[in-house]
Design a protein around this motif. Structure first.
Motif, PDB file in Angstrom:
ATOM      1  N   HIS A   1      -6.204  71.634 -22.743  1.00 44.33           N
ATOM      2  CA  HIS A   1      -5.314  70.852 -21.872  1.00 44.33           C
ATOM      3  C   HIS A   1      -5.949  69.662 -21.163  1.00 44.33           C
ATOM      4  O   HIS A   1      -5.397  68.559 -21.203  1.00 44.33           O
ATOM      5  CB  HIS A   1      -4.611  71.784 -20.874  1.00 44.33           C
ATOM      6  N   PRO A   2      -7.109  69.835 -20.508  1.00 42.73           N
ATOM      7  CA  PRO A   2      -7.648  68.697 -19.747  1.00 42.73           C
ATOM      8  C   PRO A   2      -7.945  67.471 -20.631  1.00 42.73           C
ATOM      9  O   PRO A   2      -7.615  66.350 -20.249  1.00 42.73           O
ATOM     10  CB  PRO A   2      -8.951  69.243 -19.146  1.00 42.73           C
ATOM     11  N   VAL A   3      -8.522  67.693 -21.826  1.00 44.21           N
ATOM     12  CA  VAL A   3      -8.859  66.571 -22.715  1.00 44.21           C
ATOM     13  C   VAL A   3      -7.575  65.932 -23.255  1.00 44.21           C
ATOM     14  O   VAL A   3      -7.443  64.709 -23.290  1.00 44.21           O
ATOM     15  CB  VAL A   3      -9.743  67.021 -23.903  1.00 44.21           C
ATOM     16  N   ALA A   4      -6.646  66.790 -23.695  1.00 38.46           N
ATOM     17  CA  ALA A   4      -5.381  66.280 -24.238  1.00 38.46           C
ATOM     18  C   ALA A   4      -4.664  65.424 -23.203  1.00 38.46           C
ATOM     19  O   ALA A   4      -4.088  64.384 -23.515  1.00 38.46           O
ATOM     20  CB  ALA A   4      -4.496  67.448 -24.667  1.00 38.46           C
ATOM     21  N   LYS A   5      -4.732  65.884 -21.958  1.00 35.99           N
ATOM     22  CA  LYS A   5      -4.050  65.174 -20.870  1.00 35.99           C
ATOM     23  C   LYS A   5      -4.729  63.834 -20.594  1.00 35.99           C
ATOM     24  O   LYS A   5      -4.070  62.811 -20.417  1.00 35.99           O
ATOM     25  CB  LYS A   5      -4.090  66.060 -19.612  1.00 35.99           C
ATOM     26  N   GLN A   6      -6.064  63.873 -20.564  1.00 33.67           N
ATOM     27  CA  GLN A   6      -6.834  62.660 -20.280  1.00 33.67           C
ATOM     28  C   GLN A   6      -6.492  61.527 -21.256  1.00 33.67           C
ATOM     29  O   GLN A   6      -6.380  60.358 -20.873  1.00 33.67           O
ATOM     30  CB  GLN A   6      -8.334  62.991 -20.363  1.00 33.67           C
ATOM     31  N   TYR A   7      -6.309  61.899 -22.531  1.00 30.60           N
ATOM     32  CA  TYR A   7      -6.048  60.877 -23.562  1.00 30.60           C
ATOM     33  C   TYR A   7      -4.567  60.779 -23.934  1.00 30.60           C
ATOM     34  O   TYR A   7      -4.232  60.113 -24.908  1.00 30.60           O
ATOM     35  CB  TYR A   7      -6.888  61.182 -24.805  1.00 30.60           C
ATOM     36  N   LEU A   8      -3.706  61.458 -23.199  1.00 35.93           N
ATOM     37  CA  LEU A   8      -2.260  61.417 -23.446  1.00 35.93           C
ATOM     38  C   LEU A   8      -1.902  61.696 -24.920  1.00 35.93           C
ATOM     39  O   LEU A   8      -1.031  61.025 -25.497  1.00 35.93           O
ATOM     40  CB  LEU A   8      -1.684  60.061 -23.025  1.00 35.93           C
ATOM     41  N   ILE A   9      -2.590  62.670 -25.506  1.00 34.61           N
ATOM     42  CA  ILE A   9      -2.387  62.966 -26.933  1.00 34.61           C
ATOM     43  C   ILE A   9      -0.946  63.387 -27.208  1.00 34.61           C
ATOM     44  O   ILE A   9      -0.365  63.046 -28.241  1.00 34.61           O
ATOM     45  CB  ILE A   9      -3.365  64.073 -27.408  1.00 34.61           C
ATOM     46  N   ASN A  10      -0.353  64.087 -26.242  1.00 29.68           N
ATOM     47  CA  ASN A  10       1.004  64.590 -26.378  1.00 29.68           C
ATOM     48  C   ASN A  10       2.034  63.481 -26.588  1.00 29.68           C
ATOM     49  O   ASN A  10       3.074  63.688 -27.197  1.00 29.68           O
ATOM     50  CB  ASN A  10       1.358  65.382 -25.108  1.00 29.68           C
ATOM     51  N   GLU A  11       1.720  62.300 -26.078  1.00 29.14           N
ATOM     52  CA  GLU A  11       2.696  61.204 -26.125  1.00 29.14           C
ATOM     53  C   GLU A  11       2.620  60.386 -27.410  1.00 29.14           C
ATOM     54  O   GLU A  11       3.372  59.411 -27.568  1.00 29.14           O
ATOM     55  CB  GLU A  11       2.506  60.310 -24.891  1.00 29.14           C
ATOM     56  N   GLY A  12       1.702  60.730 -28.291  1.00 33.86           N
ATOM     57  CA  GLY A  12       1.576  59.982 -29.537  1.00 33.86           C
ATOM     58  C   GLY A  12       0.714  58.754 -29.353  1.00 33.86           C
ATOM     59  O   GLY A  12       0.212  58.475 -28.261  1.00 33.86           O
ATOM     60  N   TYR A  13       0.573  58.012 -30.450  1.00 34.93           N
ATOM     61  CA  TYR A  13      -0.327  56.862 -30.455  1.00 34.93           C
ATOM     62  C   TYR A  13       0.226  55.696 -29.627  1.00 34.93           C
ATOM     63  O   TYR A  13       1.309  55.187 -29.875  1.00 34.93           O
ATOM     64  CB  TYR A  13      -0.527  56.392 -31.896  1.00 34.93           C
ATOM     65  N   THR A  14      -0.542  55.300 -28.636  1.00 34.51           N
ATOM     66  CA  THR A  14      -0.180  54.082 -27.903  1.00 34.51           C
ATOM     67  C   THR A  14      -1.380  53.150 -27.828  1.00 34.51           C
ATOM     68  O   THR A  14      -1.216  51.948 -27.657  1.00 34.51           O
ATOM     69  CB  THR A  14       0.277  54.395 -26.461  1.00 34.51           C
ATOM     70  N   ASP A  15      -2.571  53.713 -27.989  1.00 37.75           N
ATOM     71  CA  ASP A  15      -3.775  52.918 -27.779  1.00 37.75           C
ATOM     72  C   ASP A  15      -4.915  53.472 -28.653  1.00 37.75           C
ATOM     73  O   ASP A  15      -5.056  54.688 -28.799  1.00 37.75           O
ATOM     74  CB  ASP A  15      -4.153  53.029 -26.299  1.00 37.75           C
ATOM     75  N   SER A  16      -5.732  52.571 -29.207  1.00 38.71           N
ATOM     76  CA  SER A  16      -6.782  53.005 -30.140  1.00 38.71           C
ATOM     77  C   SER A  16      -7.829  53.907 -29.478  1.00 38.71           C
ATOM     78  O   SER A  16      -8.518  54.670 -30.154  1.00 38.71           O
ATOM     79  CB  SER A  16      -7.460  51.793 -30.773  1.00 38.71           C
ATOM     80  N   SER A  17      -7.927  53.838 -28.153  1.00 41.98           N
ATOM     81  CA  SER A  17      -8.908  54.685 -27.463  1.00 41.98           C
ATOM     82  C   SER A  17      -8.528  56.165 -27.542  1.00 41.98           C
ATOM     83  O   SER A  17      -9.350  57.048 -27.268  1.00 41.98           O
ATOM     84  CB  SER A  17      -9.019  54.276 -25.990  1.00 41.98           C
ATOM     85  N   GLN A  18      -7.270  56.441 -27.931  1.00 39.65           N
ATOM     86  CA  GLN A  18      -6.850  57.840 -28.032  1.00 39.65           C
ATOM     87  C   GLN A  18      -7.444  58.540 -29.255  1.00 39.65           C
ATOM     88  O   GLN A  18      -7.489  59.776 -29.301  1.00 39.65           O
ATOM     89  CB  GLN A  18      -5.317  57.916 -28.137  1.00 39.65           C
ATOM     90  N   ILE A  19      -7.865  57.739 -30.240  1.00 38.80           N
ATOM     91  CA  ILE A  19      -8.346  58.324 -31.504  1.00 38.80           C
ATOM     92  C   ILE A  19      -9.529  59.270 -31.248  1.00 38.80           C
ATOM     93  O   ILE A  19      -9.522  60.422 -31.694  1.00 38.80           O
ATOM     94  CB  ILE A  19      -8.708  57.209 -32.524  1.00 38.80           C
ATOM     95  N   ILE A  20     -10.513  58.799 -30.504  1.00 40.35           N
ATOM     96  CA  ILE A  20     -11.652  59.675 -30.206  1.00 40.35           C
ATOM     97  C   ILE A  20     -11.190  60.852 -29.326  1.00 40.35           C
ATOM     98  O   ILE A  20     -11.721  61.968 -29.419  1.00 40.35           O
ATOM     99  CB  ILE A  20     -12.833  58.894 -29.555  1.00 40.35           C
TER     100      ILE A  20
END
Lengths: 260, 260
Positions: free
Chosen positions: B50-69
């Motif tokens: 949860h904490p990592v997923a939340k930090q990178y907003l993974i749940n919301e889908g791709y919005t920014d390339s920084s989410q890839i890592i």
């Protein structure tokens, strides 16, 4: 592009469950520095997968119920090694994701029968680095077996029409004979499929000892990919910068195998 | 049978990346002792995913390339927790195998679109215990998202026609209202789908606070499976022997949800 790192290049083969952490970190840096995309990494089992797989005869398929826990242990050992590799990649900022063959591939008598590539292809599209490995897999004929990283690489190269396959091992490449026992052995820098098959034929006749210097099975797996037009280069991954150079398409000591 | 162990039952939710090793070991012993087959285990992420997923907003889908890592990091965090669970099972002699959703499932706007179940089904046939978990997955619409363990459980129960779903959480089950704020709240031992929907309707009208005691989304995911005839029992997995009893079909404090 497909990069295979043999178990001998990333583990200490003599000692069970011993990763060569220094080598892994160096290789990860070379991958990072080379910065090629799309790229798939496949690694071998070395001192992690092989001893457990051998103990429980996983390669031979189901013969005894005691093998079931052995299958779990083999896969789990590979997972530990894979985690080390993926962790190292992520720590260098490379978006690596493990894709265990056991959860997306079924073999039939040891040959890949079905391979769900949907997630893998989507990963490549988004810029991820999928990391696969030789693994214990389910088999429709013999219940389970070991799928080698070499078969995986060859199959992936063919179905994804890869530009090139780089095979990182702990020797410099192929020789015309076993360099350890045959004084006439010459290093092969470039070889076509026709020439390779002619040499293999001579092996069959006992005129040369082992054209592939102990790698006959590896080569056998790669031939279908070469036949389909994917060039293969075999390099020594234990020597610094070879993998970097091979990834960048730079000149490097190694054996190149091409269709013609 | 399907067993879901919530992240709150196997990790310390307050501290990032902290497994509740004692709870995991006890639960593994209960699973071992119950000895039911075929069984699939699905676990949550708790303080790992949860904490990592939340930090990178993974749940919301791709919005920014920084989410890839961030996707890689989320999956890797879940892998660490999963490894602990699988290791504990294997150490008890249970032939567990991890099946990461990220390598066999693709979602479409967060809902499972394709799920390669071939290896999983073969594992069940051979007597393995497949272990799945809430995971970062690829998505055909929004590139990636988080697939909850609850959606996984429900989907598996329906496609494999499961006998029962056991949901292990850190509360005793469902109440007619939030027991922390509403004195009229009563514990629900048994509820039919019709009654559950009626209660949910009253929630909508604001007449009761939250029929599911903070679990509305979990329940929403499970309803389709109940509709298809798979009974669900929610039990407190933090209390010893509840999971054992639920697996054995013995009487246990908890909430049973049935179609009729």
């Amino acid at each position: 592009m497909l990069l295979k790192l043999g178990g001998s290049a990333i583990t200490t083969k003599e000692k069970h469950f011993t990763p060569d952490v220094e080598a892994i970190m160096r290789l990860v840096e070379e991958i990072k520095h080379a910065d090629v995309s799309p790229l798939i990494l496949v690694h071998g089992g070395g001192s992690f997968g092989h001893p457990v797989a051998k103990q429980y005869l996983i390669n031979e398929g189901y013969t005894d119920s005691s093998q079931i826990i052995g299958f779990s242990k083999t896969h789990q050992a590979m997972t530990v090694l894979n985690n080390l590799v993926v962790d190292s990649l992520i720590n260098q900022g490379i978006p690596a994701i493990a894709v265990p063959a056991s959860s997306c591939i079924i073999t039939k008598s040891g040959r890949i029968e079905s391979f769900e590539k949907g997630p893998l292809i989507k990963m490549l599209e988004l810029g991820f680095l999928p990391v696969l490995y030789g693994d214990a897999v389910l088999d429709s004929d013999i219940d389970f077996t070991i799928l080698s990283g070499d078969q995986l690489v060859s199959s992936l190269a063919m179905s994804l029409n890869a530009e090139r396959i780089i095979i990182g091992v702990d020797v410099d490449g192929l020789y015309t004979a076993d360099p350890k026992t045959d004084l006439s052995a010459r290093f092969i820098q470039h070889i076509t499929l026709t020439e390779l098959k002619r040499l293999q034929h001579r092996v069959g006749e006992g005129k040369v000892t082992d054209v592939t210097g102990g790698m006959p099975r590896k080569i056998q797996e790669l031939i279908p990919a070469v036949e389909q037009g994917v060039p293969v280069i075999i390099v020594n991954a234990t020597k610094p910068n070879n993998i970097y150079k091979a990834l960048r398409g730079q000149e490097v000591v190694g054996t190149e195998i091409e269709r013609a």
